[in-house]
Enzyme design. Structure first.
Site, PDB file in Angstrom:
ATOM      1  N   HIS A 220       0.797  -1.239   0.000  1.00 54.92           N
ATOM      2  CA  HIS A 220       0.000   0.000   0.000  1.00 54.92           C
ATOM      3  C   HIS A 220       0.826   1.285   0.000  1.00 54.92           C
ATOM      4  CE1 HIS A 220       0.828  -0.074   4.361  1.00 54.92           C
ATOM      5  NE2 HIS A 220       0.638   1.228   4.308  1.00 54.92           N
TER       6      HIS A 220
HETATM    7  C1  UD1 Z   1      -1.959   6.033   5.320  1.00 59.13           C
HETATM    8  C2  UD1 Z   1      -0.670   6.535   5.985  1.00 59.13           C
HETATM    9  C3  UD1 Z   1       0.371   5.442   5.949  1.00 59.13           C
HETATM   10  C4  UD1 Z   1      -0.150   4.153   6.555  1.00 59.13           C
HETATM   11  C5  UD1 Z   1      -1.465   3.763   5.898  1.00 59.13           C
HETATM   12  C6  UD1 Z   1      -2.044   2.594   6.638  1.00 59.13           C
HETATM   13  C7  UD1 Z   1      -0.193   8.941   5.737  1.00 59.13           C
HETATM   14  C8  UD1 Z   1       0.612   9.942   5.000  1.00 59.13           C
HETATM   15  N1  UD1 Z   1      -0.137   7.679   5.239  1.00 59.13           N
HETATM   16  O1  UD1 Z   1      -1.646   5.762   3.969  1.00 59.13           O
HETATM   17  O2  UD1 Z   1       1.499   5.860   6.702  1.00 59.13           O
HETATM   18  O3  UD1 Z   1       0.789   3.142   6.364  1.00 59.13           O
HETATM   19  O4  UD1 Z   1      -2.390   4.859   5.985  1.00 59.13           O
HETATM   20  O5  UD1 Z   1      -2.975   1.893   5.901  1.00 59.13           O
HETATM   21  O6  UD1 Z   1      -0.839   9.273   6.678  1.00 59.13           O
HETATM   22  N2  UD1 Z   1      -8.951   5.214   0.762  1.00 59.13           N
HETATM   23  C9  UD1 Z   1     -10.203   4.674   0.638  1.00 59.13           C
HETATM   24  N3  UD1 Z   1     -10.879   4.357   1.791  1.00 59.13           N
HETATM   25  C10 UD1 Z   1     -10.371   4.574   3.023  1.00 59.13           C
HETATM   26  C11 UD1 Z   1      -9.101   5.133   3.135  1.00 59.13           C
HETATM   27  C12 UD1 Z   1      -8.395   5.441   2.001  1.00 59.13           C
HETATM   28  O7  UD1 Z   1     -10.704   4.465  -0.468  1.00 59.13           O
HETATM   29  O8  UD1 Z   1     -11.047   4.247   4.039  1.00 59.13           O
HETATM   30  C13 UD1 Z   1      -8.191   5.502  -0.485  1.00 59.13           C
HETATM   31  C14 UD1 Z   1      -8.403   6.920  -1.013  1.00 59.13           C
HETATM   32  O9  UD1 Z   1      -8.391   6.859  -2.399  1.00 59.13           O
HETATM   33  C15 UD1 Z   1      -7.169   7.645  -0.523  1.00 59.13           C
HETATM   34  C16 UD1 Z   1      -6.106   6.561  -0.549  1.00 59.13           C
HETATM   35  O10 UD1 Z   1      -6.790   5.370  -0.205  1.00 59.13           O
HETATM   36  O11 UD1 Z   1      -6.842   8.751  -1.339  1.00 59.13           O
HETATM   37  C17 UD1 Z   1      -4.966   6.804   0.399  1.00 59.13           C
HETATM   38  O12 UD1 Z   1      -5.444   7.023   1.739  1.00 59.13           O
HETATM   39  P1  UD1 Z   1      -4.580   7.898   2.781  1.00 59.13           P
HETATM   40  O13 UD1 Z   1      -5.172   7.806   4.131  1.00 59.13           O
HETATM   41  O14 UD1 Z   1      -4.347   9.272   2.230  1.00 59.13           O
HETATM   42  O15 UD1 Z   1      -3.172   7.214   2.762  1.00 59.13           O
HETATM   43  P2  UD1 Z   1      -2.791   5.685   2.894  1.00 59.13           P
HETATM   44  O16 UD1 Z   1      -2.126   5.292   1.620  1.00 59.13           O
HETATM   45  O17 UD1 Z   1      -3.938   4.899   3.367  1.00 59.13           O
HETATM   46  N1  UDP Z   2      -4.128  -5.189   8.554  1.00 58.71           N
HETATM   47  C1  UDP Z   2      -5.451  -5.617   8.559  1.00 58.71           C
HETATM   48  N2  UDP Z   2      -6.002  -6.025   7.390  1.00 58.71           N
HETATM   49  C2  UDP Z   2      -5.305  -6.043   6.209  1.00 58.71           C
HETATM   50  C3  UDP Z   2      -3.954  -5.598   6.229  1.00 58.71           C
HETATM   51  C4  UDP Z   2      -3.399  -5.175   7.412  1.00 58.71           C
HETATM   52  O1  UDP Z   2      -6.098  -5.634   9.607  1.00 58.71           O
HETATM   53  O2  UDP Z   2      -5.850  -6.438   5.183  1.00 58.71           O
HETATM   54  C5  UDP Z   2      -3.540  -4.774   9.829  1.00 58.71           C
HETATM   55  C6  UDP Z   2      -2.251  -5.473  10.170  1.00 58.71           C
HETATM   56  O3  UDP Z   2      -2.516  -6.695  10.824  1.00 58.71           O
HETATM   57  C7  UDP Z   2      -1.547  -4.467  11.062  1.00 58.71           C
HETATM   58  C8  UDP Z   2      -2.011  -3.139  10.496  1.00 58.71           C
HETATM   59  O4  UDP Z   2      -3.186  -3.406   9.725  1.00 58.71           O
HETATM   60  O5  UDP Z   2      -1.979  -4.587  12.408  1.00 58.71           O
HETATM   61  C9  UDP Z   2      -0.971  -2.542   9.623  1.00 58.71           C
HETATM   62  O6  UDP Z   2      -1.503  -1.444   8.967  1.00 58.71           O
HETATM   63  P1  UDP Z   2      -1.120  -1.018   7.491  1.00 58.71           P
HETATM   64  O7  UDP Z   2      -0.456  -2.129   6.783  1.00 58.71           O
HETATM   65  O8  UDP Z   2      -2.348  -0.445   6.880  1.00 58.71           O
HETATM   66  O9  UDP Z   2      -0.145   0.220   7.733  1.00 58.71           O
HETATM   67  P2  UDP Z   2       1.335   0.392   8.291  1.00 58.71           P
HETATM   68  O10 UDP Z   2       1.547  -0.503   9.452  1.00 58.71           O
HETATM   69  O11 UDP Z   2       2.260   0.139   7.157  1.00 58.71           O
HETATM   70  O12 UDP Z   2       1.389   1.844   8.657  1.00 58.71           O
END
Ligand code: UD1
Ligand code: UDP
Length: 382
Positions: A220
């Site tokens: 991601h």
């Molecule tokens: C964010 C965090 C990242 C973390 C990740 C965990 C920042 C800068 N990044 O990244 O550090 O590892 O969360 O998962 O804060 N979207 C949906 N539904 C949702 C959420 C997101 O469709 O419920 C889509 C949207 O298109 C959005 C994109 O995902 O633009 C990215 O979401 P965003 O929260 O901006 O960043 P992540 O890549 O999720």
């Molecule tokens: N996780 C989850 N479902 C998924 C993928 C990850 O519940 O399909 C959980 C995972 O077990 C961990 C957390 O989400 O506890 C990690 O978050 P993510 O990978 O979104 O972000 P990061 O840790 O890289 O910030």
């Protein structure tokens, strides 16, 4: 009574907050009253509400509903909303997790109002400033009254930046900034939820998976999803392994990646993915399902920080789809290999890990990090 505001927003923070809320409820309810603010950074049920339900986290007292937008706009909206909440009632401290935009916003809003910031998962560094997370965590650490470091490495990183056990930086009430190694709240969770996951998750049966005979892959990171070259290279490697090793690869897709694979993959890769019987693409997994998927995988492949660690907690080897990692001890112990987004390196890392004898020592604390944190916050504020 100490009034704390916990700020969460993204999936991993909701999960981490479960551990601290549980410690407060079970052991500190006569000293700490916690309210939860959800920024709304993640909002799909599968990225947010599923964790409240499964992990028994209290419903948020405030939800800013910020949603998805550009880095600056998203952070600015959060700062504005958090400030309003901090103006509307008195809080003795704000608890923040990790390195997302929700973390950054909480740190800026609270510190400008002289409300002590408690940063859980402090001191992590990738030394890659092109990651939004690196910017967020450095700012948050510098604005925090207590930096709760999960590992020895995190403490050493902070020392190199001039932080010490008690840094001579004065915060509200004239107190020095403290660094404390407490262990990892995600490790607390892994111990607490593993047996529940065993009985409550049916994911292996639903997906037709045999224990120890599939790969779990999650992707991601923005630098992987937003680059056509990197995203294609990762998925080419997954397809190649699925075919050449005849192994199932389960990919619970983050919403960001779901969008990216439909627009950003090189020609015909999406079709190949859909046609490959060994590739199992699913919506984001709930917590019980992901634990079961991690615990029973032959190998985990991921660019996630949390999934890397959980693979280690459950004794699974991990191919890290990044050029570097904050969790360097996983590499040092031979349990993970950095493969970046390079086809050959991913395939080679998988093969090396499958044949490797690995020891998984307890590097992430004693499973009671949340209680140590609650105790130290109480001490600090009294
Ligand atoms: C964010 C965090 C990242 C973390 C990740 C965990 C920042 C800068 N990044 O990244 O550090 O590892 O969360 O998962 O804060 N979207 C949906 N539904 C949702 C959420 C997101 O469709 O419920 C889509 C949207 O298109 C959005 C994109 O995902 O633009 C990215 O979401 P965003 O929260 O901006 O960043 P992540 O890549 O999720
Ligand atoms: N996780 C989850 N479902 C998924 C993928 C990850 O519940 O399909 C959980 C995972 O077990 C961990 C957390 O989400 O506890 C990690 O978050 P993510 O990978 O979104 O972000 P990061 O840790 O890289 O910030």
């Amino acid at each position: 009574m100490i009034n704390l505001l916990t700020v969460i927003g993204a999936r991993p923070q909701i999960i981490k907050a479960a551990a601290f809320s549980r410690a407060v409820k079970e052991k500190f309810s006569s000293e700490i009253h916690e309210k939860i603010l959800h920024t709304g950074q993640h909002y799909d049920d599968s990225m947010s509400s599923v964790f409240f339900t499964e992990m028994g986290i209290p419903n948020p007292d405030f939800n800013l509903g910020v949603g998805s937008c550009s880095q600056g706009k998203q952070t600015a909206r959060m700062i504005e909303g958090i400030e309003e909440v901090l103006l509307s009632e008195h809080f003795d401290g704000v608890v923040l997790y990790g390195d997302t935009n929700s973390t950054l916003a909480g740190a800026v809003a609270a510190s400008k109002m002289h409300v002590p910031v408690f940063h859980i998962e402090a001191g992590l560094r990738s030394y890659n400033m092109s990651m939004p997370e690196e910017v967020n965590r450095i700012v948050c650490d510098n604005l925090s009254s207590i930096l709760f470091a999960p590992t020895v490495t995190a403490v050493e990183n902070l020392k190199r930046e001039g932080f010490s056990a008690a840094s001579p930086v004065r915060f509200s009430g004239g107190k020095n900034q403290l660094v404390r190694q407490v262990g990892d709240v995600m490790y607390d969770n892994s111990l607490y939820y593993a047996s529940q996951a065993e009985t409550r998750s049916t994911v292996l049966k639903r997906l037709g998976l045999e224990k120890g005979s599939y790969v779990l892959a999650t992707v991601h990171r923005d630098f992987n999803t937003d680059s056509r070259l990197r995203l294609s290279s990762i998925f080419k490697a997954l397809l190649y392994l699925a075919d050449s090793e005849n192994i199932k690869i389960v990919i619970p897709l983050h919403p960001r990646t779901k969008k990216a694979i439909s627009t950003n993959l090189e020609d015909d890769l999406l079709v190949k993915l859909s046609n490959c019987g060994n590739i199992v693409i699913t919506p984001p997994a709930g917590f019980f399902d992901i634990i079961n998927l991690e615990r029973n995988a032959k190998v985990v492949m991921t660019d996630s920080g949390g999934v890397q660690k959980e693979a280690f907690f459950y004794g699974r080897p991990c191919v890290i789809l990044r050029p570097e990692t904050e969790w360097i001890e996983i590499i040092d112990h031979g349990a993970g290999i950095l493969a970046d987004a390079e086809f050959e390196r991913i395939v080679e890392a998988y093969r090396k890990l499958v044949g490797r004898e690995i020891v998984f020592p307890p590097l992430f604390g004693d499973g009671h990090a949340s209680e140590h944190i609650a105790e130290m916050i109480v001490d600090y504020l009294n």
